[in-house]
Motif scaffolding. Structure first.
Motif, PDB file in Angstrom:
ATOM      1  N   ILE A   1       0.911  -1.072  -0.029  1.00  0.00           N
ATOM      2  CA  ILE A   1      -0.085   0.211   0.021  1.00  0.00           C
ATOM      3  C   ILE A   1       0.928   1.078   0.017  1.00  0.00           C
ATOM      4  N   TRP A   2       1.988   1.185   1.089  1.00  0.00           N
ATOM      5  CA  TRP A   2       2.846   2.552   0.915  1.00  0.00           C
ATOM      6  C   TRP A   2       3.674   2.643  -0.352  1.00  0.00           C
ATOM      7  N   GLU A   3       3.898   1.496  -1.182  1.00  0.00           N
ATOM      8  CA  GLU A   3       4.521   1.629  -2.479  1.00  0.00           C
ATOM      9  C   GLU A   3       3.637   2.165  -3.149  1.00  0.00           C
ATOM     10  N   TRP A   4       2.368   1.863  -3.374  1.00  0.00           N
ATOM     11  CA  TRP A   4       1.292   2.234  -4.244  1.00  0.00           C
ATOM     12  C   TRP A   4       1.226   3.728  -4.119  1.00  0.00           C
ATOM     13  N   LEU A   5       1.345   4.294  -2.769  1.00  0.00           N
ATOM     14  CA  LEU A   5       1.352   5.850  -2.575  1.00  0.00           C
ATOM     15  C   LEU A   5       2.233   6.370  -3.153  1.00  0.00           C
ATOM     16  N   ALA A   6       3.744   5.917  -2.699  1.00  0.00           N
ATOM     17  CA  ALA A   6       4.824   6.374  -3.179  1.00  0.00           C
ATOM     18  C   ALA A   6       5.260   6.416  -4.700  1.00  0.00           C
ATOM     19  N   VAL A   7       4.971   5.407  -5.407  1.00  0.00           N
ATOM     20  CA  VAL A   7       5.128   4.982  -6.603  1.00  0.00           C
ATOM     21  C   VAL A   7       3.833   4.706  -7.378  1.00  0.00           C
ATOM     22  N   PRO A   8       3.282   6.059  -7.934  1.00  0.00           N
ATOM     23  CA  PRO A   8       1.939   5.653  -8.523  1.00  0.00           C
ATOM     24  C   PRO A   8       1.835   4.678  -9.575  1.00  0.00           C
ATOM     25  N   GLN A   9       2.991   4.412 -10.309  1.00  0.00           N
ATOM     26  CA  GLN A   9       2.799   3.613 -11.738  1.00  0.00           C
ATOM     27  C   GLN A   9       3.208   2.177 -11.235  1.00  0.00           C
ATOM     28  N   ALA A  10       3.411   1.897  -9.851  1.00  0.00           N
ATOM     29  CA  ALA A  10       3.975   0.564  -9.381  1.00  0.00           C
ATOM     30  C   ALA A  10       2.807  -0.561  -9.764  1.00  0.00           C
ATOM     31  N   LYS A  11       3.156  -1.501 -10.252  1.00  0.00           N
ATOM     32  CA  LYS A  11       2.096  -2.548 -10.595  1.00  0.00           C
ATOM     33  C   LYS A  11       2.074  -3.553  -9.313  1.00  0.00           C
ATOM     34  N   ILE A  12       0.988  -3.330  -8.732  1.00  0.00           N
ATOM     35  CA  ILE A  12       0.882  -4.449  -7.551  1.00  0.00           C
ATOM     36  C   ILE A  12      -0.445  -5.320  -7.807  1.00  0.00           C
ATOM     37  N   ASN A  13      -0.334  -6.470  -7.516  1.00  0.00           N
ATOM     38  CA  ASN A  13      -1.815  -7.252  -7.796  1.00  0.00           C
ATOM     39  C   ASN A  13      -2.443  -7.332  -6.353  1.00  0.00           C
ATOM     40  N   PHE A  14      -3.555  -6.099  -5.972  1.00  0.00           N
ATOM     41  CA  PHE A  14      -4.076  -6.083  -4.993  1.00  0.00           C
ATOM     42  C   PHE A  14      -5.232  -7.083  -4.681  1.00  0.00           C
ATOM     43  N   ALA A  15      -5.311  -7.513  -5.639  1.00  0.00           N
ATOM     44  CA  ALA A  15      -6.613  -8.742  -5.741  1.00  0.00           C
ATOM     45  C   ALA A  15      -5.796 -10.002  -4.844  1.00  0.00           C
ATOM     46  N   ALA A  16      -4.728 -10.352  -5.072  1.00  0.00           N
ATOM     47  CA  ALA A  16      -3.652 -11.233  -4.657  1.00  0.00           C
ATOM     48  C   ALA A  16      -3.453 -10.948  -3.127  1.00  0.00           C
ATOM     49  N   GLN A  17      -3.280  -9.770  -3.059  1.00  0.00           N
ATOM     50  CA  GLN A  17      -2.876  -9.034  -1.536  1.00  0.00           C
ATOM     51  C   GLN A  17      -4.153  -9.311  -0.510  1.00  0.00           C
ATOM     52  N   LEU A  18      -5.262  -9.104  -1.005  1.00  0.00           N
ATOM     53  CA  LEU A  18      -6.391  -9.025  -0.454  1.00  0.00           C
ATOM     54  C   LEU A  18      -6.955 -10.440  -0.118  1.00  0.00           C
ATOM     55  N   GLU A  19      -6.620 -11.476  -1.060  1.00  0.00           N
ATOM     56  CA  GLU A  19      -6.951 -13.107  -0.576  1.00  0.00           C
ATOM     57  C   GLU A  19      -5.781 -13.385   0.455  1.00  0.00           C
ATOM     58  N   LYS A  20      -4.520 -12.847   0.447  1.00  0.00           N
ATOM     59  CA  LYS A  20      -3.702 -13.260   1.425  1.00  0.00           C
ATOM     60  C   LYS A  20      -4.091 -12.614   3.002  1.00  0.00           C
ATOM     61  N   VAL A  21      -4.557 -11.704   2.773  1.00  0.00           N
ATOM     62  CA  VAL A  21      -5.026 -10.743   3.895  1.00  0.00           C
ATOM     63  C   VAL A  21      -6.300 -11.489   4.764  1.00  0.00           C
TER      64      VAL A  21
ATOM     65  N   THR B   1      -8.705  -1.208   3.213  1.00  0.00           N
ATOM     66  CA  THR B   1      -7.830  -0.237   2.524  1.00  0.00           C
ATOM     67  C   THR B   1      -7.603  -0.515   1.293  1.00  0.00           C
ATOM     68  N   ILE B   2      -7.538  -2.122   0.978  1.00  0.00           N
ATOM     69  CA  ILE B   2      -7.076  -2.562  -0.259  1.00  0.00           C
ATOM     70  C   ILE B   2      -8.415  -2.711  -1.079  1.00  0.00           C
ATOM     71  N   LEU B   3      -9.758  -2.550  -0.629  1.00  0.00           N
ATOM     72  CA  LEU B   3     -10.843  -2.321  -1.333  1.00  0.00           C
ATOM     73  C   LEU B   3     -11.014  -0.924  -1.710  1.00  0.00           C
ATOM     74  N   LEU B   4     -10.627  -0.166  -1.162  1.00  0.00           N
ATOM     75  CA  LEU B   4     -10.544   1.357  -1.196  1.00  0.00           C
ATOM     76  C   LEU B   4      -9.511   1.507  -2.386  1.00  0.00           C
ATOM     77  N   ILE B   5      -8.464   0.964  -2.560  1.00  0.00           N
ATOM     78  CA  ILE B   5      -7.538   1.048  -3.763  1.00  0.00           C
ATOM     79  C   ILE B   5      -8.087   0.841  -5.017  1.00  0.00           C
ATOM     80  N   GLN B   6      -9.070  -0.318  -4.853  1.00  0.00           N
ATOM     81  CA  GLN B   6      -9.613  -1.153  -5.889  1.00  0.00           C
ATOM     82  C   GLN B   6     -10.784  -0.430  -6.630  1.00  0.00           C
TER      83      GLN B   6
END
Length: 197
Positions: free
Chosen positions: A60-80, A108-113
């Motif tokens: 989440i911090w990376e997404w905030l700091a580097v807007p073009q960062a490619k992060i799979n938040f669907a996978a993150q949500l599953e792990k959470v 927060t992940i749902l907010l990003i998505q």
């Protein structure tokens, strides 16, 4: 969109007006203060590896700091969601702050998505509610709403959220702001319920 601070609005109303990057940054900062509660719970009960939640918050911090960062938040949500404790399975109080952290991280992940535009309000309420529940649980006798409001931990929680709103009303959307927000979250060396980091 910048935050317009209005003394008459309560914190939740002010948080509701946050959008996009600012809403996520608000949530991430509160998550940073709640994470030690989850870590301590996992260490005490061997429930799960708390590193997963640290990794998700780092994403989440990376997404905030580097807007073009490619992060799979669907996978993150599953792990959470795979590592949310069930209060029924534990008889120690620590399960409740751990659940608050888990729900806040998911929100927060749902907010990003874009699936929960009010994710920051959820996090704000869970953080304040967690402090309130902790104060009630750690007090022998009945405690009034006024006593809870005046409790040092609750005052610190409210002040922190207010300070955060003020900071977000002035800051730029960049990595330097993220660094300052993390410092704001960890400056006191304690979680939102007073656990040493």
């Amino acid at each position: 969109m910048r935050v317009i601070l209005n003394k008459k609005l309560n914190i939740f109303q002010q948080v509701r007006e946050l959008e996009g990057w600012y809403a996520v940054a608000f949530s991430a900062t509160l998550l940073e203060r709640m994470l030690p509660n989850y870590v301590l719970f996992c260490e005490a009960t061997e429930f799960a590896d708390p590193a997963q939640y640290r990794n998700s918050l780092n994403a989440i911090w990376e997404w905030l700091a580097v807007p073009q960062a490619k992060i799979n938040f669907a996978a993150q949500l599953e792990k959470v969601e795979d590592a949310v404790p069930d209060a029924v399975d534990f008889d120690n109080y620590g399960v409740y702050p751990a659940i608050d952290m888990a729900m806040s991280l998911s929100a927060t992940i749902l907010l990003i998505q874009g699936e929960d535009p009010q994710g920051a309000v959820v996090v704000s309420k869970l953080s304040q509610g967690g402090v309130e529940a902790f104060i009630e649980a750690s007090t022998e006798e009945d405690i009034s709403d006024l006593d809870i409001k005046q409790h040092p931990l609750m005052q610190w929680e409210v002040e922190t959220q207010q300070e955060l709103l003020i900071f977000l009303s002035k800051c730029a959307k960049n990595a330097e702001s993220c660094k300052q927000l993390k410092q704001l979250a960890t400056a006191e060396g304690m979680s939102n319920i007073g656990i040493e980091i």
